[in-house]
Design a protein around this motif. Structure first.
Motif, PDB file in Angstrom:
ATOM      1  N   GLY A  99      46.786 -37.285   6.379  1.00 32.56           N
ATOM      2  CA  GLY A  99      45.800 -37.689   5.373  1.00 32.56           C
ATOM      3  C   GLY A  99      44.849 -36.551   5.062  1.00 32.56           C
ATOM      4  O   GLY A  99      44.760 -35.555   5.803  1.00 32.56           O
ATOM      5  N   GLY A 100      44.147 -36.747   3.944  1.00 36.13           N
ATOM      6  CA  GLY A 100      43.117 -35.777   3.580  1.00 36.13           C
ATOM      7  C   GLY A 100      42.081 -35.671   4.694  1.00 36.13           C
ATOM      8  O   GLY A 100      41.471 -34.629   4.910  1.00 36.13           O
ATOM      9  N   LYS A 101      41.877 -36.768   5.407  1.00 38.66           N
ATOM     10  CA  LYS A 101      40.868 -36.783   6.455  1.00 38.66           C
ATOM     11  C   LYS A 101      41.201 -35.761   7.548  1.00 38.66           C
ATOM     12  O   LYS A 101      40.338 -35.007   7.985  1.00 38.66           O
ATOM     13  CB  LYS A 101      40.794 -38.191   7.048  1.00 38.66           C
ATOM     14  N   GLN A 102      42.456 -35.731   7.974  1.00 39.01           N
ATOM     15  CA  GLN A 102      42.788 -34.735   9.002  1.00 39.01           C
ATOM     16  C   GLN A 102      42.773 -33.325   8.416  1.00 39.01           C
ATOM     17  O   GLN A 102      42.403 -32.360   9.097  1.00 39.01           O
ATOM     18  CB  GLN A 102      44.149 -35.019   9.657  1.00 39.01           C
ATOM     19  N   ALA A 103      43.167 -33.200   7.155  1.00 40.15           N
ATOM     20  CA  ALA A 103      43.118 -31.878   6.512  1.00 40.15           C
ATOM     21  C   ALA A 103      41.680 -31.352   6.542  1.00 40.15           C
ATOM     22  O   ALA A 103      41.423 -30.188   6.885  1.00 40.15           O
ATOM     23  CB  ALA A 103      43.630 -31.982   5.080  1.00 40.15           C
ATOM     24  N   LEU A 104      40.733 -32.230   6.216  1.00 43.41           N
ATOM     25  CA  LEU A 104      39.320 -31.833   6.212  1.00 43.41           C
ATOM     26  C   LEU A 104      38.815 -31.593   7.639  1.00 43.41           C
ATOM     27  O   LEU A 104      37.990 -30.705   7.880  1.00 43.41           O
ATOM     28  CB  LEU A 104      38.478 -32.916   5.518  1.00 43.41           C
ATOM     29  N   PHE A 105      39.308 -32.373   8.567  1.00 48.36           N
ATOM     30  CA  PHE A 105      38.888 -32.219   9.964  1.00 48.36           C
ATOM     31  C   PHE A 105      39.395 -30.886  10.523  1.00 48.36           C
ATOM     32  O   PHE A 105      38.646 -30.127  11.148  1.00 48.36           O
ATOM     33  CB  PHE A 105      39.435 -33.390  10.785  1.00 48.36           C
ATOM     34  N   TYR A 124      27.339 -39.051  -0.731  1.00 44.38           N
ATOM     35  CA  TYR A 124      28.562 -38.410  -0.277  1.00 44.38           C
ATOM     36  C   TYR A 124      29.412 -39.344   0.554  1.00 44.38           C
ATOM     37  O   TYR A 124      28.962 -40.392   1.024  1.00 44.38           O
ATOM     38  CB  TYR A 124      28.203 -37.179   0.547  1.00 44.38           C
ATOM     39  N   TRP A 125      30.641 -38.930   0.748  1.00 45.21           N
ATOM     40  CA  TRP A 125      31.556 -39.636   1.654  1.00 45.21           C
ATOM     41  C   TRP A 125      31.179 -39.195   3.068  1.00 45.21           C
ATOM     42  O   TRP A 125      31.258 -37.999   3.369  1.00 45.21           O
ATOM     43  CB  TRP A 125      32.985 -39.235   1.300  1.00 45.21           C
ATOM     44  N   PRO A 126      30.739 -40.132   3.924  1.00 47.88           N
ATOM     45  CA  PRO A 126      30.081 -39.742   5.170  1.00 47.88           C
ATOM     46  C   PRO A 126      30.927 -38.875   6.099  1.00 47.88           C
ATOM     47  O   PRO A 126      30.389 -38.081   6.873  1.00 47.88           O
ATOM     48  CB  PRO A 126      29.734 -41.088   5.828  1.00 47.88           C
ATOM     49  N   CYS A 205      40.850 -35.330  -2.968  1.00 47.37           N
ATOM     50  CA  CYS A 205      41.676 -36.511  -2.679  1.00 47.37           C
ATOM     51  C   CYS A 205      41.832 -37.459  -3.864  1.00 47.37           C
ATOM     52  O   CYS A 205      42.790 -38.214  -3.937  1.00 47.37           O
ATOM     53  CB  CYS A 205      41.121 -37.244  -1.464  1.00 47.37           C
ATOM     54  N   TYR A 206      40.881 -37.408  -4.815  1.00 48.80           N
ATOM     55  CA  TYR A 206      40.990 -38.289  -5.998  1.00 48.80           C
ATOM     56  C   TYR A 206      41.396 -37.504  -7.244  1.00 48.80           C
ATOM     57  O   TYR A 206      41.152 -37.945  -8.368  1.00 48.80           O
ATOM     58  CB  TYR A 206      39.642 -38.989  -6.255  1.00 48.80           C
ATOM     59  N   GLU A 207      42.016 -36.353  -7.066  1.00 49.56           N
ATOM     60  CA  GLU A 207      42.274 -35.457  -8.201  1.00 49.56           C
ATOM     61  C   GLU A 207      43.137 -36.081  -9.294  1.00 49.56           C
ATOM     62  O   GLU A 207      43.063 -35.679 -10.452  1.00 49.56           O
ATOM     63  CB  GLU A 207      42.924 -34.149  -7.728  1.00 49.56           C
ATOM     64  N   GLY A 234      43.914 -31.951  -0.121  1.00 45.36           N
ATOM     65  CA  GLY A 234      44.442 -32.971  -1.021  1.00 45.36           C
ATOM     66  C   GLY A 234      45.100 -34.080  -0.225  1.00 45.36           C
ATOM     67  O   GLY A 234      45.171 -34.031   1.012  1.00 45.36           O
ATOM     68  N   SER A 235      45.594 -35.097  -0.948  1.00 47.74           N
ATOM     69  CA  SER A 235      46.117 -36.270  -0.248  1.00 47.74           C
ATOM     70  C   SER A 235      47.083 -37.044  -1.130  1.00 47.74           C
ATOM     71  O   SER A 235      46.918 -37.111  -2.347  1.00 47.74           O
ATOM     72  CB  SER A 235      44.950 -37.174   0.122  1.00 47.74           C
ATOM     73  N   ALA A 236      48.071 -37.659  -0.478  1.00 48.64           N
ATOM     74  CA  ALA A 236      48.971 -38.563  -1.198  1.00 48.64           C
ATOM     75  C   ALA A 236      48.382 -39.976  -1.267  1.00 48.64           C
ATOM     76  O   ALA A 236      48.865 -40.826  -2.011  1.00 48.64           O
ATOM     77  CB  ALA A 236      50.328 -38.614  -0.498  1.00 48.64           C
TER      78      ALA A 236
END
Ligand SMILES: Cc1ncc(COP(=O)(O)O)c(C=O)c1O
Length: 400
Positions: A99-105, A124-126, A205-207, A234-236
């Motif tokens: 997920g985008g979350k792990q990409a950002l992490f 913002y997204w916390p 992620c919302y592109e 990015g994210s699917a």
């Protein structure tokens, strides 16, 4: 009791996920809830994507893959960005994550040191600031304002830069405001970042969920001005209605990707092999399902804005992207009842059975976030309940 690690005290669990948990609990008790909390598409995953996953299982594509993802998928991500944005990346500049979350992490862990300052914009997204804290960096929040349509202004971002600034994170389209950064503002930020050697991280992620013809070629702007310092996440999940599959990616200079691969190799390893085949089908197959979903979200956005505009106590800016309406309810807080948007959201859930996420979750008290990733019937019914709730609880303003 033996103490937990200090880092656990620095972070709090995702407030947006708390709403999901409450809705789930109430529904299991048989309560009829209109859920405007969910931050995920209500559509099914496109059939050809699911079929690719079934085929992967059937041919036993169920083993470990390279940590950064199968070569075909990394290639497909490069190809997608070339077609969509006209930018060139090599496979070695891409890592596939959960997920985008792990990409950002991974990005936070590989770019930021203890004591570094990381600028982002609020509301913002916390997760963005919590991840910076997990990397022991200090998040620096730049406020965007409703009077200015929550625009992400380059001067405000750059005014926050200090000698300790290591990164700037931009989320566009933004959750929760739905705003897009302008290419001009991004270019100014990117030029200054290049001059001062600061990472520019973009959460895209919302592109795929942009409603109007607004220029938003974020990758090209970054390539032009700060290619060596640009990190695209990015994210699917949202584009292809694949939240549960857990597939996102980072596109960054090869040494950043190599460092992220090392981190990921000691945490989660590769994204599920089956998910990777599904994501490959999503990225290389027909993009028609994306367009159909986008069109439906647009109609929902337009209807929702029209319905809620009936009550002047509900203020909002029309979102340009993502699938959230960020509503100012400060004019609808009742004098002797609930005083905060958190109280408002709780009362709305208890009385009217409508779940929304309070603005406090996004560091924006006075607001609620409505997700319109739900059916038109739910939107109509939930809006009616919300309007009735406001009319009931803010009677003075109604006659003003
Ligand atoms: C702004 C933003 N970025 C990233 C994500 C990550 O989503 P995922 O991990 O499902 O790709 C989300 C999910 O809600 C989000 O809202």
């Amino acid at each position: 009791m033996t103490r937990l690690a200090d880092r656990t005290a620095r972070i709090s669990s995702s407030p947006t996920m708390k709403v999901t948990t409450t809705v789930d609990r109430l529904r299991r008790q048989g309560v009829d809830i209109i859920d405007f909390g969910a931050g995920e598409p209500d559509f099914g995953t496109p059939a050809h994507v699911s079929a690719a996953a079934h085929a992967a299982i059937d041919r036993d594509f169920t083993k470990y893959t390279p940590v950064a993802g199968i070569a075909e998928l990394r290639r497909a991500i490069c190809d997608r960005y070339r077609v969509d944005y006209g930018v060139e990346y090599k496979e070695s500049e891409v890592i596939v994550s959960a997920g985008g979350k792990q990409a950002l992490f991974n990005t936070a862990l590989t770019l930021f040191n203890p004591g570094d300052e990381v600028i982002t914009h609020a509301p913002y997204w916390p997760t963005l600031s919590e991840q910076a804290k997990l990397a022991e960096a200090t998040p620096v929040l730049v406020r965007t304002s409703p009077e200015d349509g929550f625009a992400i202004r380059s001067d405000a971002i750059l005014n926050a830069v200090t000698a300790r600034t290591k990164g700037i994170i931009i989320n566009s389209p933004c959750n929760p405001t739905g705003v897009l950064i302008s290419e001009d503002d991004l270019a100014i930020i990117a030029q200054e970042a290049a001059r001062r050697d600061i990472w520019v991280v973009v959460d895209l992620c919302y592109e795929k969920l942009i409603y109007d013809r607004t220029p938003h070629n974020v990758p090209a702007v970054l390539q032009r001005h700060c290619r060596d310092l640009a990190v695209i996440c990015g994210s699917a999940s949202k584009a292809y209605a694949m939240t549960g599959w857990r597939c996102g990616w980072t596109i960054a200079p090869a040494h950043v990707v190599a460092a992220q691969s090392a981190v990921q190799s000691h945490s989660t390893s590769n994204v599920s092999s089956i998910t990777q085949q599904a994501a490959l089908a999503a990225l290389t197959g027909s993009q028609e399902p994306v367009t159909l979903m986008l069109n439906e979200y647009r109609t929902r956005r337009d209807n929702l804005c029209q319905w809620l505009a009936e009550d002047p106590r509900l203020g909002f800016c029309r979102p340009a992207g993502a699938f959230y309406l960020f509503v100012d309810v400060s004019g609808a807080l009742s004098v002797d009842g609930f005083r905060t948007s958190a109280d408002f959201a709780e009362a709305l859930l208890n009385e009217a059975r409508v779940a929304v996420t309070p603005g406090e979750a996004f560091d924006a008290p006075g607001f609620i976030r409505i997700s319109y990733a739900t059916s038109m019937e739910n939107l109509r019914e939930g809006s009616t309940r919300l309007l009735e709730f406001v009319a009931k609880h803010a009677p003075q303003a109604a006659t003003a």
